[in-house]
Design a protein around this motif. Sequence first.
Motif, mmCIF file in Angstrom:
data_model
loop_
_atom_site.group_PDB
_atom_site.id
_atom_site.type_symbol
_atom_site.label_atom_id
_atom_site.label_comp_id
_atom_site.label_asym_id
_atom_site.label_seq_id
_atom_site.Cartn_x
_atom_site.Cartn_y
_atom_site.Cartn_z
ATOM 1 N N ALA A 7 -7.298 -1.026 -1.552
ATOM 2 C CA ALA A 7 -7.162 -0.645 -0.149
ATOM 3 C C ALA A 7 -8.176 0.433 0.208
ATOM 4 O O ALA A 7 -8.398 1.369 -0.561
ATOM 5 C CB ALA A 7 -5.743 -0.145 0.109
ATOM 6 N N LYS A 25 -5.178 -4.410 5.027
ATOM 7 C CA LYS A 25 -4.600 -4.645 3.699
ATOM 8 C C LYS A 25 -3.955 -6.027 3.679
ATOM 9 O O LYS A 25 -3.733 -6.640 4.707
ATOM 10 C CB LYS A 25 -3.550 -3.582 3.393
ATOM 11 C CG LYS A 25 -4.088 -2.173 3.283
ATOM 12 C CD LYS A 25 -2.942 -1.210 2.981
ATOM 13 C CE LYS A 25 -3.396 0.213 2.980
ATOM 14 N NZ LYS A 25 -3.532 0.790 4.298
ATOM 15 N N ASN A 34 -3.601 -3.870 -2.885
ATOM 16 C CA ASN A 34 -3.243 -2.895 -1.857
ATOM 17 C C ASN A 34 -3.141 -1.486 -2.427
ATOM 18 O O ASN A 34 -2.902 -0.535 -1.704
ATOM 19 C CB ASN A 34 -1.919 -3.273 -1.177
ATOM 20 C CG ASN A 34 -2.123 -4.262 -0.054
ATOM 21 O OD1 ASN A 34 -3.241 -4.518 0.371
ATOM 22 N ND2 ASN A 34 -1.033 -4.840 0.419
ATOM 23 N N GLY A 93 0.807 -1.209 0.000
ATOM 24 C CA GLY A 93 0.000 0.000 0.000
ATOM 25 C C GLY A 93 0.842 1.260 0.000
ATOM 26 O O GLY A 93 2.031 1.256 0.346
#
Length: 178
Positions: free
Chosen positions: A97, A103, A72, A6
């Motif tokens: 996400a 996540k 993510n 992420g």
Amino acid sequence: AFVGEGSGVLIHRSLAELGLLSLGPEKEKEILKTYNEAYLASPFEGTSPYPGMRSLIKERKEKGDQLGVFSNKPDFICRPILRHFFPEDPFDFIRGAQEGKPKKPEPSGLFEMMEEMGQEKQTTLYIGDSLVDARLGKAAGVRTFLVSYGYQDREPLEKTGFLLLDSVEELGKALRER
């Protein structure tokens, strides 16, 4: 090595690498906001489906497979990218996400996706290209294929114990044989 968990983790790792964590969490949030705004303004730059992926996805849909994307990448960026590169909308479920939701590699989002698609562990095949995906596959207890043609180096993926495929063609063959 910073990518895959992420944007927030990417920014945090980058600041740590530069010795700038002392900027503090508020500045880190500001940088993340700027990063996401810039990404959203130009989400397709430097991005494209792997050669052969469009036809493989079309083939799997025609065979009746349900297809989902669990990323993510922020949801508000993930969806426009997929709609741009796959305007025929072949995916039954897309989840990027989202604020307040775990996540990858935490498996609860995948379980939520599986439930929404009417699938169980034994009917789910998860395909990923990173160690984060390998950890998710293991944590979720689902059959997992990994591909070596993503951003992750091949060597760490080899050590996961999952089937590792080196091309979209190999992935297609493995999907046909499963």
